[in-house]
Design an enzyme around this catalytic site. Structure first.
Site: not given
Length: 382
Positions: A117, A119, A148, A326, A329, A353, A357
């Protein structure tokens, strides 16, 4: 059954899946080359009947499947999910001939599928795609690029979306099913942070005809959206599986690692972080299960709930994995460490997918549409 508890059989199935991922699939994944299709792994998924399960399972079972595999072998989970994403349009919209030709090969793990899908200039704004399908007698010629694309360029079959009517936006897109050996179709691998295979596909006048159409001409965007809606809650399940794996690692490490005179777990700053990781992971899991159950029941608001599930789960997984790093370490950043692997793997689901946002946009749009359709309470001044 509610969205907030699992049946005994489902709990047992998840345990079986985790054992299979750990014992049978992870050794195959470890022999694979990053960025390349791992065909022995795909074949094992087919042999175990897990690919076929993709096309039979409801949304909740699909989520349980993806979460369970991801907890012990993200490579197996991703290989499985990509088979579903690439071939679901065939299962849902294919002709009998298309289904008979490809679905047995896909479910057996003999053929690798791709969903093309995105581009170079059409990612989140998928309706802006520009791959041209120019009329050519009774068919079309595809010219342009997809980028992608997971499993590209090694996939054996590709569900590709092209513009058959210029200037028509989402209404002028058609879905086509192409074998990878179609003349004019080439591709290249892309070296990405994520370890699973991603590449580009180049279309140089690739011939397609009516027999290659999935669904109806100019209605391919509905094929794409239907596929994404089907898999969106389970992307959240993949993220939950990774979050749980990171939480498991953090629990084991902080219980045995000593510092300042005792195990790390005895430090309140550490134990509270682990507690927060657990709370957020469980909240994301429950939202995913609720969205999947709503999908299976055909309830209203499924698109909003699926977007919420993907958004919360993928953002949560990023935070949980980062927090686990974290707590470990520097050792967690060493190449080959579980958390180093998860740190690279967890980033992509916040983009593919539908980026976070985009999910927020979907949620807001659906909320406003629901509010506009709701009856105004008597006596309201709004």
């Amino acid at each position: 059954m509610t969205a907030f508890s699992l049946e005994t059989e489902q709990i047992a199935w998840c345990a079986t899946l985790r054992e299979l991922a750990d014992r049978r699939l992870r050794p195959l994944a470890e022999k694979g080359e990053p960025g390349r299709v791992n065909r022995p792994l795909v074949a094992a998924l087919g042999e175990l009947g897990l690919i076929a399960r993709l096309f039979e399972a409801g949304s909740l079972d699909l989520c349980l499947l993806r979460e369970s595999l991801a907890r012990h072998c993200t490579e197996a989970e991703t290989a499985l999910a990509l088979q579903g994403l690439g071939a679901h349009p065939v299962a849902a919209h294919g002709t009998p001939e298309q289904r008979d030709r490809w679905l047995p090969e896909v479910t057996a793990g003999r053929a690798v599928a791709a969903f093309a899908l995105s581009e170079p200039e059409a990612g989140s704004d998928a309706a802006a795609l520009a791959l041209q399908a120019a009329p050519d007698g009774t068919g079309w010629r595809l010219t342009g690029e997809k980028r992608w694309i997971s499993n590209a360029p090694e996939a054996d079959l590709v569900t590709v979306f092209a513009r058959t009517t210029p200037g028509a936006g989402a209404r002028g897109v058609t879905a086509f099913l192409l074998p990878a050996d179609r003349p004019g179709l080439t591709g290249a691998r892309l070296d990405m942070l994520s370890p699973h295979p991603i590449g580009s596909l180049l279309f140089d006048g690739v011939p397609v005809g009516p027999a290659d159409v999935l669904g109806e001409v100019d209605h391919g965007f509905a094929v794409a959206l239907g596929t994404l809606d089907r898999f969106r809650p389970s992307v959240g399940a993949f993220a939950v599986g990774m979050a749980q794996a990171a939480l498991d690692a953090a629990l084991a490490h902080t219980a045995t690692r000593t510092a300042f005179g005792g195990p790390l777990k005895d430090l309140q700053a550490v134990s509270h972080q682990v507690a927060e990781m657990a709370v957020r992971t469980e909240a994301a899991r429950l939202l995913v299960y609720a969205a999947a159950t709503a999908y299976d029941a055909g309830e209203p608001g499924v698109r909003r709930r699926a977007a919420m599930a993907k958004l919360l789960a993928t953002e949560t997984a990023q935070w949980v994995v980062d927090t686990a790093v974290q707590l470990h370490g520097a050792r967690a950043l060493r190449r080959g460490h579980l958390l180093e692997h998860l740190y690279r793997e967890v980033r992509a689901p916040r983009i593919y997918e539908g980026a976070s946002e985009v999910q927020r946009t979907i949620i807001a749009r659906e909320l406003y549409a629901e509010a506009a359709a709701a009856p105004v309470p008597e006596g309201s001044t709004s």
